[in-house]
Design a protein around this motif. Structure first.
Motif, short mmCIF file in Angstrom:
data_model
loop_
_atom_site.label_atom_id
_atom_site.label_comp_id
_atom_site.label_asym_id
_atom_site.label_seq_id
_atom_site.Cartn_x
_atom_site.Cartn_y
_atom_site.Cartn_z
N ASP A 1 -28.24 10.81 20.89
CA ASP A 1 -29.13 11.65 20.12
C ASP A 1 -29.68 10.91 18.70
O ASP A 1 -28.65 9.95 18.36
N THR A 2 -30.60 11.19 18.09
CA THR A 2 -30.88 10.54 16.84
C THR A 2 -30.62 11.56 15.91
O THR A 2 -30.73 12.60 15.61
N LYS B 1 -28.89 6.33 15.76
CA LYS B 1 -28.59 6.87 17.12
C LYS B 1 -27.31 6.87 17.26
O LYS B 1 -26.08 6.14 17.02
N THR C 1 -31.28 7.00 9.25
CA THR C 1 -31.36 7.46 10.87
C THR C 1 -30.41 6.60 11.56
O THR C 1 -30.29 5.38 11.17
N ASN D 1 -32.30 14.61 16.51
CA ASN D 1 -33.58 14.51 17.13
C ASN D 1 -34.69 15.35 16.37
O ASN D 1 -35.57 16.11 17.04
#
Ligand code: GCU
Length: 846
Positions: free
Chosen positions: A818-819, A747, A745, A776
């Motif tokens: 956004d992730t 950002k 993961t 997200n």
């Protein structure tokens, strides 16, 4: 007739863009549209006369093929007769041998000068004459006529056409897989299993054989060797010889004669003798009996292909006999039957790299030069086009000018062993023609390779071409729709080595994909760019392809060339690179060429850039004729070549709806894969030489990837950071992998907008991993590590440049902050493994 035209009109009005598997290749005989046929159907011949066709011979095939083709292309049903009277009737297609035509019709076209397999084709007036020097020639003429019709060419032509050489053979490297319950595998074959063998025997179901024969005949190929040069002796057992007979019976109607590869040690391997000494009386008798039996079964058997004393294969040297004594053993056994022995010049030993003067490129001349004049007259020496092994760029083999008393043929590789294994589009004729058009200056006189292999230069009747084709059971035959142009072109060039590469691929495209101009120009343009692009993003300046020569021969592994005995050395160190093949200071290989050529290759000043590192050991800072340094050339070429490959899927997408969905999809998959894999190539080679030389890219592209997020730099859960070997097959040398399910993961710190999200991952054999990319927490897309179901290259078990692959999700809306999550789940032997993610603004590739 009116009805026929109406039906045709209806058929063409519904514009058939239907699914095609590729099985008919360029012999689809797709209906022409009415706008193309308008004005031609009424005057079209309404009858076919096949004069004196032997039952199941090529002339019968010619007649039935004409019927079939005309029905398909024009929708006309033509009857076939063998009536002698009607040969001069109006609106008739006469197909005949020269002799039959003479006796049935008397008069001949003026100045007809046909050699064996040649033909005369005339469409002048209302009738069509297709006259072959023999039945095979008539078949070739019929195919030529059908090619014209298939391309919508109704012009009035009258011409004779003769092949450049008598030997125009396919070599298949099919295995019998004796002692296993497996389908016959194919060495360096990427189109499925063998059409000939399974479980150690000739297959019962040989239904693909006549279809292959038809393809071969349609481009003038007249012989085939059906089994691997690394030959299995069990092909010579009685059951298999009867199988060879069945195969030959199926090829015969297409004028394709069958030959086999021999294992030199067969009498011993089969347990029948305790020696295979070529001068031993029992061995001589064994081969004589075997040959007699083969000719009993197959009276028109073509001959033997022999790989001896090379890469572990047995041969005469075991008994201190010469290679020519070995070849002549078979030549004598087969001579009374009119057969020939094709003896391969691909003979070399393992070498010691610490010896500056050692050179595998010297081997063929060293082994064969002194044997010139010692081969029986029915022996042909088959020479690979270059001195090493089908690399992306080689000079012609010097052997071509070193054995003038011996007939020779050239061996080309249609299967793309070192050139992308049919998963990269690489149209090969431009490469072949650099060789065929090379002037070897034998005895100071013009002597193109094409004139040497056609027997003109040294005055030999026996001469020609072998293409290692390696089709398999795959519907696309060779493994990829677009790669079939190479097989087509091999036949065309064997017929006429001066034919234009671009014309050939144009003809092939029209026959394979139809007459739509956008389609033709897109495929022709991609094809013509493809070999230069592949050379650019693989090995440049004559350094060889730089594939992994110790494993799959597929992805990049430049280090694999050196520090072993195989002799494909680059001699790259931190300052210098290239083989010194000069006479003055190196291996002396340049001196194996005739004087003018030797002189050219001896000096950097006269050696062309594209062979500079083949012949010279120079610093990375050496200035090429182009003005660039060697290292900067490497960087620039890799960026240029991979940029060209990026255009292929885009070009192809512009054809959507104009090509049947099935082929459209399959080709798009491959071209997209190639675009991604070309980046793996670009980065691996650039990194490798950047590390070795410590010289940066002047344009600051290498090691500078502003759009990438390294997987190992993401927040990882149940993923482990792993090494990749070779290291340059991973961006920043590391990847992440998991056997279970892991997530990575991060950002995203990019301005809000639309991006292409590219994920570079690894797809090894032995399982099918699952992946998902999420923004997200919401899925953007999923994919599987299942490319082995779609691509047929040799697969790797490791994270390396063979398994490295890219997937791109286009037009993804991303907001700053956004992730991004990549989820991966391993399966069986395949770990989920990720190298990096690129967040690419539109139009950017990184
Ligand atoms: C290449 C190829 C082998 C093949 C050999 C040959 O080295 O990789 O599979 O057997 O050529 O032509 O004999």
């Amino acid at each position: 007739m009116i009805l026929q035209s109406l039906v045709l009109l209806l058929l063409t009005a519904i514009a058939p863009v239907f699914a095609e598997t590729g099985i008919d290749a360029w012999l689809r005989y797709a209906p022409l549209s009415s706008s193309v046929t308008r004005g031609h159907l009424n005057s079209f011949p309404n009858h076919i006369v096949a004069l004196n066709a032997t039952k199941d011979g090529p002339l019968s095939s010619a007649a039935s093929e004409l019927q079939k083709g005309i029905k398909g292309i024009l929708g006309l049903n033509l009857g076939v007769s063998s009536s002698q009277k009607s040969c001069s009737a109006q609106k008739t297609i006469v197909v005949s041998t020269l002799d039959s035509y003479k006796s049935a019709c008397g008069k001949l076209p003026p100045k007809l000068d046909l050699i064996q397999d040649g033909y005369w084709l005339s469409t002048k007036g209302e009738s069509v004459q297709i006259i072959g020097q023999n039945e095979r020639g008539a078949l070739y003429g019929a195919f030529q006529y059908l090619s014209l019709l298939g391309q919508g060419n109704f012009s009035q032509v009258a011409f004779a056409s003769n092949p450049s050489a008598p030997i125009r053979w396919s070599n298949q490297w099919d295995n019998l897989n004796a002692g296993t319950a497996a389908h016959g595998s194919i060495e360096r074959g990427y189109g499925g299993v063998s059409i000939f063998f399974e479980n150690g025997y000739v297959k019962k179901d040989l239904s693909r054989v006549p279809l292959y024969g038809r393809l071969l005949a349609s481009v003038g190929l007249n012989g085939i060797v059906i089994n691997n040069v690394n030959a299995d002796a069990t092909l010579l057992n009685e059951t298999n010889l009867e199988g060879v007979k069945r195969i030959a019976d199926l090829f015969r109607p297409w004028g394709v004669q069958v030959g086999i590869s021999l294992n030199f040690a067969s009498p011993q391997v089969l347990g029948e003798l305790d020696t295979f000494d070529p001068l031993d009386e029992t061995v001589i008798k064994w081969w004589t009996d075997k040959s007699n039996r083969i000719y009993e079964l197959v009276p028109d058997f073509a001959g033997y292909l022999v790989k001896a004393n090379s890469e572990g294969q047995p041969g005469p040297l075991t008994y201190n006999r010469t290679l020519s004594q070995g070849a002549n053993l078979f030549a004598k056994a087969i001579e009374p039957h009119g057969g020939i022995v094709v003896f391969r010049a691909f003979v070399y030993d393992q070498l010691n790299e610490t010896d500056w003067k050692a050179d595998r490129a010297n081997a063929a001349v060293e082994f064969f030069k002194d044997l010139d004049g010692q081969f029986d007259s029915n022996v042909l020496v088959q020479i690979k086009f270059g001195p090493i092994d089908f690399q992306v760029r080689e000079p012609p083999s010097p052997l071509f000018v070193n054995i003038p008393k011996t007939p020779v043929s050239i061996e080309l590789e249609v299967t793309q062993e070192y050139l992308g294994q049919q998963c990269h589009l690489v149209y090969l004729p431009p490469l072949w023609q650099t060789i065929l058009g090379f002037d070897m200056r034998a005895n100071g006189r013009q002597s193109y390779i094409r004139d040497i292999v056609t027997g003109k230069t040294f005055n030999h009747k026996l001469s020609g071409y072998a293409g290692v084709i390696n089709i398999g059971m795959n519907d696309t035959w060779i493994g990829s729709h677009l790669a079939m142009s190479n097989m087509f072109a091999f036949g065309r060039l064997a017929w006429n080595p001066q034919a234009d590469s671009q014309d050939i691929v144009e003809e092939w495209t029209r026959l394979t994909f139809g007459l739509n101009r956008d389609v033709v120009s897109a495929i022709v343009s991609m094809s013509m760019k493809s070999w230069p692009a592949y050379e650019d993003y693989s090995g440049n300046l004559g350094i060889q392809t730089l594939t992994d020569i110790l494993y799959t021969h597929y992805g990049a592994n430049p280090a694999s060339q050196d520090n072993n005995g195989w002799g494909q050395w680059t001699r790259a160190d931190s300052k210098t690179i290239g083989m010194d093949r000069t006479v003055s200071n190196g291996t002396g290989n340049a001196g194996q060429y005739a004087k003018d050529v030797a002189h050219m290759f001896e000096y950097t000043q006269t050696t062309p850039d594209d062979l500079m590192l083949w012949f010279h050991h120079v610093p990375y800072t050496f200035k090429l004729h182009s003005g660039k340094t060697v290292i900067q050339h490497f960087y620039d070429a890799h960026y240029a070549g991979s940029a060209t490959a990026q255009t292929f899927p885009t070009t192809w997408k512009s054809l959507e709806g104009q090509i049947d969905a099935e082929r459209y999809k399959e080709v798009l998959y491959r071209l997209t894969y190639q675009a991604g894999h070309s980046l793996v190539w670009r980065d691996a080679i650039s990194e490798f030489y950047r590390n070795l030389s410590s010289i940066p890219d002047q344009l600051n592209r290498v090691r500078n990837h502003p759009h990438r997020i390294e997987a190992e730099a993401m927040d990882l859960s149940d993923f482990t950071i792993v090494d990749v070997d070779p290291t340059e097959c991973a961006s920043k040398y590391k990847a992440i992998a998991t056997n279970g399910t892991g997530t990575a993961t991060t950002k995203l710190n990019v301005p809000s907008g639309k991006y292409n999200v590219a994920v570079n991952y690894y797809d090894v054999m032995g399982g099918i991993a699952n992946y998902e990319v999420l923004l997200n927490g919401k899925s953007v897309g999923t994919w599987k590590g299942d490319s082995e179901n779609y691509l047929g290259h040799d697969y790797s078990s490791f994270l390396d440049c063979h398994s490295a692959i890219r997937i791109t999700f286009e037009g993804v809306k991303i907001k700053k902050g956004d992730t991004l999550t990549i989820k991966g789940t391993g399966n069986a032997l395949e770990q989920a493994a990720i190298d990096y993610v690129s967040i690419l603004p539109q139009g950017v590739v990184d």
